[in-house]
Design a protein around this motif. Structure first.
Motif, mmCIF file in Angstrom:
data_model
loop_
_atom_site.group_PDB
_atom_site.id
_atom_site.type_symbol
_atom_site.label_atom_id
_atom_site.label_comp_id
_atom_site.label_asym_id
_atom_site.label_seq_id
_atom_site.Cartn_x
_atom_site.Cartn_y
_atom_site.Cartn_z
ATOM 1 N N SER A 168 0.831 -1.164 -0.655
ATOM 2 C CA SER A 168 -0.021 -0.287 -0.056
ATOM 3 C C SER A 168 1.124 1.079 0.059
ATOM 4 N N LYS A 169 1.639 1.545 0.116
ATOM 5 C CA LYS A 169 3.212 2.565 0.609
ATOM 6 C C LYS A 169 3.194 2.678 -0.976
ATOM 7 N N ASN A 170 3.232 1.407 -2.273
ATOM 8 C CA ASN A 170 3.601 2.295 -3.335
ATOM 9 C C ASN A 170 5.210 2.748 -3.617
ATOM 10 N N LEU A 171 5.541 1.554 -2.967
ATOM 11 C CA LEU A 171 6.978 2.666 -2.952
ATOM 12 C C LEU A 171 7.622 1.011 -4.144
ATOM 13 N N THR A 172 8.758 2.241 -5.176
ATOM 14 C CA THR A 172 9.382 0.969 -6.078
ATOM 15 C C THR A 172 10.506 -0.035 -5.398
ATOM 16 N N TRP A 173 10.996 -1.047 -6.196
ATOM 17 C CA TRP A 173 11.985 -1.284 -5.416
ATOM 18 C C TRP A 173 13.385 -0.595 -4.595
ATOM 19 N N ASN A 174 13.706 0.677 -5.597
ATOM 20 C CA ASN A 174 14.453 1.393 -5.580
ATOM 21 C C ASN A 174 14.223 2.450 -4.055
ATOM 22 N N GLU A 175 13.401 2.937 -4.404
ATOM 23 C CA GLU A 175 12.592 3.025 -3.030
ATOM 24 C C GLU A 175 12.591 2.256 -1.695
ATOM 25 N N PHE A 176 12.762 1.790 -1.831
ATOM 26 C CA PHE A 176 12.235 0.492 -0.412
ATOM 27 C C PHE A 176 13.649 0.018 0.047
ATOM 28 N N GLU A 177 14.871 -0.054 -0.899
ATOM 29 C CA GLU A 177 15.445 -0.654 -0.667
ATOM 30 C C GLU A 177 16.581 0.910 0.319
ATOM 31 N N ILE A 178 15.776 2.048 0.297
ATOM 32 C CA ILE A 178 16.690 3.171 1.232
ATOM 33 C C ILE A 178 15.978 4.142 2.006
ATOM 34 N N TYR A 179 14.730 2.297 2.397
ATOM 35 C CA TYR A 179 12.798 3.010 2.717
ATOM 36 C C TYR A 179 13.339 3.474 4.796
ATOM 37 N N ARG A 180 13.751 4.520 5.522
ATOM 38 C CA ARG A 180 13.842 4.454 6.602
ATOM 39 C C ARG A 180 12.433 5.688 7.236
ATOM 40 N N GLU A 181 11.814 5.001 8.065
ATOM 41 C CA GLU A 181 10.901 5.897 8.847
ATOM 42 C C GLU A 181 11.208 7.026 9.485
ATOM 43 N N GLY A 182 10.148 8.049 9.767
ATOM 44 C CA GLY A 182 10.230 9.195 10.405
ATOM 45 C C GLY A 182 11.203 9.644 10.148
#
Length: 182
Positions: A168-182
């Motif tokens: 549901s966050k609709n992240l691309t793989w590249n966005e997922f690889e560097i995902y950080r909360e906050g």
């Protein structure tokens, strides 16, 4: 405070004196602003038009098309790189470009060292300039390589999201690889 406030009251009624003092006030304001701007150029972190002077003084190729933060990081890197090259010096230079924590892992038997980005997920910006800075300070016989850090499954699991929530966050793989909360 205006100059008119500093003169005796009998001068304040003169239109001629008031006009002169207003003109002097404007010029004084311009001088104060120019002084503040000049002082800002003496600090790499606040310099703008003075970056070119810093670059010339340090022998850095001037590229006015690059944004100020990138130019500042090259200057800071060069300033930090004065003296004998050490592991700490390379770490400081790399951290000035990545804006995050870096670890330098030495492999003396291979004449190699790794620059591992710990505080920044993914590939930091301005890697070309970082490489140029490292080339400039490292001993010629040493090679180096970069190790980038990405989100691990363990890190992803600490967020407690189900697969549907991740989707549901609709992240691309590249966005997922560097995902950080906050």
């Amino acid at each position: 405070m205006s100059l008119i406030d500093l003169v005796p009251s009998y001068h304040k009624s003169s239109k001629y004196t008031a006009d002169i003092l207003q003109a002097m006030d404007r010029q004084t304001e311009k001088l104060l602003n120019a002084k503040d701007d000049l002082l800002a150029q003496l600090n790499v972190r606040t310099a703008t038009w003075g970056l070119e002077l810093w670059e010339k003084a340090l022998g850095i190729q001037i590229d006015a098309t690059k944004p100020y933060p990138f130019r500042r990081s090259r200057i800071e890197s060069k300033l930090r790189a004065q003296g004998i090259t050490t592991k700490i010096m390379i770490k400081n230079v790399a951290e000035s470009f990545s804006n995050g924590v870096v670890d330098i892992i030495e492999h003396p038997e291979l004449y190699l060292f790794d620059v591992k980005f710990i505080g920044t997920l993914g590939i930091p910006p301005n890697m070309d300039d970082l490489s140029a800075a490292i080339e400039e300070i490292k001993p010629a016989h040493l090679a180096y390589r970069y190790i980038y850090t990405y989100i691990t499954w363990d890190m992803a699991e600490t967020y407690g999201y189900s697969w549907d929530e991740w989707e549901s966050k609709n992240l691309t793989w590249n966005e997922f690889e560097i995902y950080r909360e906050g």
